[in-house]
Scaffold this motif. Sequence first.
Motif, PDB file in Angstrom:
ATOM      1  N   SER A   1      -0.769 -14.952  -8.629  1.00  0.00           N
ATOM      2  CA  SER A   1      -1.880 -14.315  -7.908  1.00  0.00           C
ATOM      3  C   SER A   1      -1.335 -13.190  -7.033  1.00  0.00           C
ATOM      4  O   SER A   1      -0.414 -13.399  -6.244  1.00  0.00           O
ATOM      5  N   PHE A   2      -1.919 -12.015  -7.170  1.00  0.00           N
ATOM      6  CA  PHE A   2      -1.474 -10.828  -6.449  1.00  0.00           C
ATOM      7  C   PHE A   2      -2.675 -10.213  -5.725  1.00  0.00           C
ATOM      8  O   PHE A   2      -3.764 -10.118  -6.278  1.00  0.00           O
ATOM      9  N   SER A   3      -2.457  -9.801  -4.482  1.00  0.00           N
ATOM     10  CA  SER A   3      -3.550  -9.240  -3.693  1.00  0.00           C
ATOM     11  C   SER A   3      -3.218  -7.823  -3.242  1.00  0.00           C
ATOM     12  O   SER A   3      -2.060  -7.479  -3.021  1.00  0.00           O
ATOM     13  N   PHE A   4      -4.250  -7.023  -3.125  1.00  0.00           N
ATOM     14  CA  PHE A   4      -4.111  -5.674  -2.601  1.00  0.00           C
ATOM     15  C   PHE A   4      -4.135  -5.766  -1.083  1.00  0.00           C
ATOM     16  O   PHE A   4      -5.109  -6.187  -0.486  1.00  0.00           O
ATOM     17  N   SER A   5      -3.014  -5.405  -0.471  1.00  0.00           N
ATOM     18  CA  SER A   5      -2.736  -5.775   0.920  1.00  0.00           C
ATOM     19  C   SER A   5      -3.495  -4.977   1.962  1.00  0.00           C
ATOM     20  O   SER A   5      -3.563  -5.376   3.109  1.00  0.00           O
ATOM     21  N   LYS A   6      -4.057  -3.841   1.587  1.00  0.00           N
ATOM     22  CA  LYS A   6      -4.696  -2.999   2.571  1.00  0.00           C
ATOM     23  C   LYS A   6      -5.740  -2.124   1.904  1.00  0.00           C
ATOM     24  O   LYS A   6      -5.561  -1.703   0.778  1.00  0.00           O
ATOM     25  N   LYS A   7      -6.824  -1.857   2.615  1.00  0.00           N
ATOM     26  CA  LYS A   7      -7.839  -0.969   2.093  1.00  0.00           C
ATOM     27  C   LYS A   7      -7.851   0.317   2.894  1.00  0.00           C
ATOM     28  O   LYS A   7      -7.520   0.339   4.076  1.00  0.00           O
ATOM     29  N   ASP A   8      -8.263   1.364   2.233  1.00  0.00           N
ATOM     30  CA  ASP A   8      -8.311   2.672   2.868  1.00  0.00           C
ATOM     31  C   ASP A   8      -9.563   2.762   3.731  1.00  0.00           C
ATOM     32  O   ASP A   8     -10.669   2.587   3.258  1.00  0.00           O
ATOM     33  N   GLY A   9      -9.381   3.093   5.013  1.00  0.00           N
ATOM     34  CA  GLY A   9     -10.506   3.328   5.920  1.00  0.00           C
ATOM     35  C   GLY A   9     -11.280   2.110   6.259  1.00  0.00           C
ATOM     36  O   GLY A   9     -12.354   2.214   6.815  1.00  0.00           O
TER      37      GLY A   9
ATOM     38  N   TRP B   1       0.831  -1.197   0.000  1.00  0.00           N
ATOM     39  CA  TRP B   1       0.000   0.000   0.000  1.00  0.00           C
ATOM     40  C   TRP B   1       0.869   1.251   0.000  1.00  0.00           C
ATOM     41  O   TRP B   1       1.963   1.258   0.557  1.00  0.00           O
ATOM     42  N   THR B   2       0.388   2.312  -0.644  1.00  0.00           N
ATOM     43  CA  THR B   2       1.087   3.589  -0.584  1.00  0.00           C
ATOM     44  C   THR B   2       0.117   4.715  -0.263  1.00  0.00           C
ATOM     45  O   THR B   2      -1.024   4.721  -0.732  1.00  0.00           O
ATOM     46  N   ASN B   3       0.593   5.656   0.548  1.00  0.00           N
ATOM     47  CA  ASN B   3      -0.165   6.872   0.826  1.00  0.00           C
ATOM     48  C   ASN B   3       0.345   8.044  -0.006  1.00  0.00           C
ATOM     49  O   ASN B   3      -0.198   9.142   0.082  1.00  0.00           O
ATOM     50  N   GLN B   4       1.402   7.810  -0.787  1.00  0.00           N
ATOM     51  CA  GLN B   4       1.994   8.875  -1.583  1.00  0.00           C
ATOM     52  C   GLN B   4       1.388   8.915  -2.987  1.00  0.00           C
ATOM     53  O   GLN B   4       0.908   7.900  -3.500  1.00  0.00           O
ATOM     54  N   SER B   5       1.444  10.086  -3.589  1.00  0.00           N
ATOM     55  CA  SER B   5       1.073  10.208  -4.990  1.00  0.00           C
ATOM     56  C   SER B   5       2.203   9.620  -5.835  1.00  0.00           C
ATOM     57  O   SER B   5       3.377   9.915  -5.606  1.00  0.00           O
ATOM     58  N   VAL B   6       1.851   8.758  -6.780  1.00  0.00           N
ATOM     59  CA  VAL B   6       2.855   8.106  -7.631  1.00  0.00           C
ATOM     60  C   VAL B   6       2.925   8.848  -8.957  1.00  0.00           C
ATOM     61  O   VAL B   6       1.943   8.934  -9.687  1.00  0.00           O
ATOM     62  N   LEU B   7       4.093   9.394  -9.258  1.00  0.00           N
ATOM     63  CA  LEU B   7       4.308  10.147 -10.490  1.00  0.00           C
ATOM     64  C   LEU B   7       4.851   9.209 -11.563  1.00  0.00           C
ATOM     65  O   LEU B   7       5.833   8.509 -11.344  1.00  0.00           O
ATOM     66  N   LEU B   8       4.210   9.193 -12.719  1.00  0.00           N
ATOM     67  CA  LEU B   8       4.682   8.385 -13.839  1.00  0.00           C
ATOM     68  C   LEU B   8       5.711   9.204 -14.622  1.00  0.00           C
ATOM     69  O   LEU B   8       5.383   9.916 -15.573  1.00  0.00           O
ATOM     70  N   ASP B   9       6.969   9.079 -14.198  1.00  0.00           N
ATOM     71  CA  ASP B   9       8.037   9.881 -14.781  1.00  0.00           C
ATOM     72  C   ASP B   9       9.194   9.044 -15.306  1.00  0.00           C
ATOM     73  O   ASP B   9      10.259   9.572 -15.629  1.00  0.00           O
ATOM     74  N   GLY B  10       9.014   7.716 -15.385  1.00  0.00           N
ATOM     75  CA  GLY B  10      10.070   6.851 -15.897  1.00  0.00           C
ATOM     76  C   GLY B  10      11.183   6.547 -14.924  1.00  0.00           C
ATOM     77  O   GLY B  10      12.249   6.103 -15.332  1.00  0.00           O
ATOM     78  N   GLN B  11      10.921   6.731 -13.613  1.00  0.00           N
ATOM     79  CA  GLN B  11      11.950   6.496 -12.601  1.00  0.00           C
ATOM     80  C   GLN B  11      11.403   5.630 -11.467  1.00  0.00           C
ATOM     81  O   GLN B  11      10.537   6.059 -10.720  1.00  0.00           O
TER      82      GLN B  11
ATOM     83  N   ALA C   1      17.189  -6.953 -13.702  1.00  0.00           N
ATOM     84  CA  ALA C   1      15.895  -6.328 -14.000  1.00  0.00           C
ATOM     85  C   ALA C   1      14.963  -6.524 -12.805  1.00  0.00           C
ATOM     86  O   ALA C   1      15.119  -7.471 -12.030  1.00  0.00           O
ATOM     87  N   SER C   2      13.991  -5.628 -12.652  1.00  0.00           N
ATOM     88  CA  SER C   2      13.079  -5.679 -11.507  1.00  0.00           C
ATOM     89  C   SER C   2      11.697  -5.173 -11.897  1.00  0.00           C
ATOM     90  O   SER C   2      11.551  -4.394 -12.847  1.00  0.00           O
ATOM     91  N   ILE C   3      10.708  -5.603 -11.123  1.00  0.00           N
ATOM     92  CA  ILE C   3       9.347  -5.087 -11.235  1.00  0.00           C
ATOM     93  C   ILE C   3       8.945  -4.571  -9.865  1.00  0.00           C
ATOM     94  O   ILE C   3       9.116  -5.265  -8.861  1.00  0.00           O
ATOM     95  N   TYR C   4       8.427  -3.351  -9.795  1.00  0.00           N
ATOM     96  CA  TYR C   4       7.959  -2.747  -8.548  1.00  0.00           C
ATOM     97  C   TYR C   4       6.439  -2.606  -8.616  1.00  0.00           C
ATOM     98  O   TYR C   4       5.894  -2.200  -9.645  1.00  0.00           O
ATOM     99  N   LEU C   5       5.765  -2.905  -7.485  1.00  0.00           N
ATOM    100  CA  LEU C   5       4.307  -2.877  -7.439  1.00  0.00           C
ATOM    101  C   LEU C   5       3.824  -2.088  -6.229  1.00  0.00           C
ATOM    102  O   LEU C   5       4.333  -2.258  -5.125  1.00  0.00           O
ATOM    103  N   LEU C   6       2.811  -1.247  -6.438  1.00  0.00           N
ATOM    104  CA  LEU C   6       2.183  -0.471  -5.374  1.00  0.00           C
ATOM    105  C   LEU C   6       0.689  -0.356  -5.661  1.00  0.00           C
ATOM    106  O   LEU C   6       0.251  -0.545  -6.798  1.00  0.00           O
ATOM    107  N   HIS C   7      -0.076  -0.001  -4.615  1.00  0.00           N
ATOM    108  CA  HIS C   7      -1.476   0.323  -4.862  1.00  0.00           C
ATOM    109  C   HIS C   7      -1.969   1.281  -3.799  1.00  0.00           C
ATOM    110  O   HIS C   7      -1.413   1.401  -2.699  1.00  0.00           O
ATOM    111  N   ASP C   8      -3.016   2.002  -4.148  1.00  0.00           N
ATOM    112  CA  ASP C   8      -3.777   2.767  -3.174  1.00  0.00           C
ATOM    113  C   ASP C   8      -5.246   2.399  -3.343  1.00  0.00           C
ATOM    114  O   ASP C   8      -5.550   1.376  -3.978  1.00  0.00           O
ATOM    115  N   ARG C   9      -6.132   3.204  -2.795  1.00  0.00           N
ATOM    116  CA  ARG C   9      -7.548   2.843  -2.838  1.00  0.00           C
ATOM    117  C   ARG C   9      -8.080   2.747  -4.266  1.00  0.00           C
ATOM    118  O   ARG C   9      -8.928   1.909  -4.570  1.00  0.00           O
ATOM    119  N   ASP C  10      -7.553   3.584  -5.152  1.00  0.00           N
ATOM    120  CA  ASP C  10      -8.123   3.701  -6.489  1.00  0.00           C
ATOM    121  C   ASP C  10      -7.301   3.059  -7.599  1.00  0.00           C
ATOM    122  O   ASP C  10      -7.852   2.708  -8.644  1.00  0.00           O
TER     123      ASP C  10
END
Length: 208
Positions: A200-208, A31-41, A59-68
Amino acid sequence: MRKIVKLLLISALLLSRTSPLNASNVIPINWTNQSVLLDGQCEDDEWRDATKIRLPAQASIYLLHDRDSFYICAKGIKGDTTVLDLYIENTQTGHLHKFHLSAQMGEQIKTEKGWQKTGSWKLNNWTGFWVPYFGYEETEEGKRPKFFRGLHRQVQILRKKFPGDQWNIMFGVHIKRNGEWTEYSYPEKASAEEKSTWGSFSFSKKDG
C-alpha cells in the motif's frame, strides 16, 4: 513489573520508528515540486528526494508524485539492462493493471475474463522510458538489435487514472547482468495474481 512493561513499550515504539519499508506498512510517496524528466536516469536532481526502495543486487525503485502524476524509476547498476513490470489495482473497478517496459511499452488489464491486452504503445494516461536500441549486430542466430545498457526504466502515470490517494501496487524488476537475468519483486513475496500480497502506497502531500 511496571518498569519492565514501560521499557518494553518504549522499545516497541523505537523499533516501529526505525523499521525499514515493508509490505505491512502504508508507504508514503514523496512529493516533488520539480518537473520530472523521463530520460532514463534515476540519479538526476529531481529524483534526489524520492521515496527509495532497496532491492537485492543493488537494484532500486524510486517513487515521486505531484498534484497530477505518479513517477517511478527502476534501476540496477552501471551496465545492467533493466525491465520493469508495474502492477496497480483499480479499487473502483476491481481490475488489475500491468504496465510493462522493456524494448516496448504496453498495458494489460485483468478483468473477470482474465488478462486483456490493450496493445503495445497504446498509452492511456501514462507514458515511460523504454529500453532504447541503436542499430543491429550480427550474431550466430542472425541479426539482432543492439540495446543500450545502463539506462533506467521510468514511468509517469496520471493520478486521475486510478481513484484515491492510496494505491495497491506491486513492482517486478528484471535485471540482466553479465548475460544472466534475475527477477526481484516488491513486496518480496508478492504475486501478480494476488493483490492481497501487494504493498500500500500513499501520496504524502496535496498541492494547496
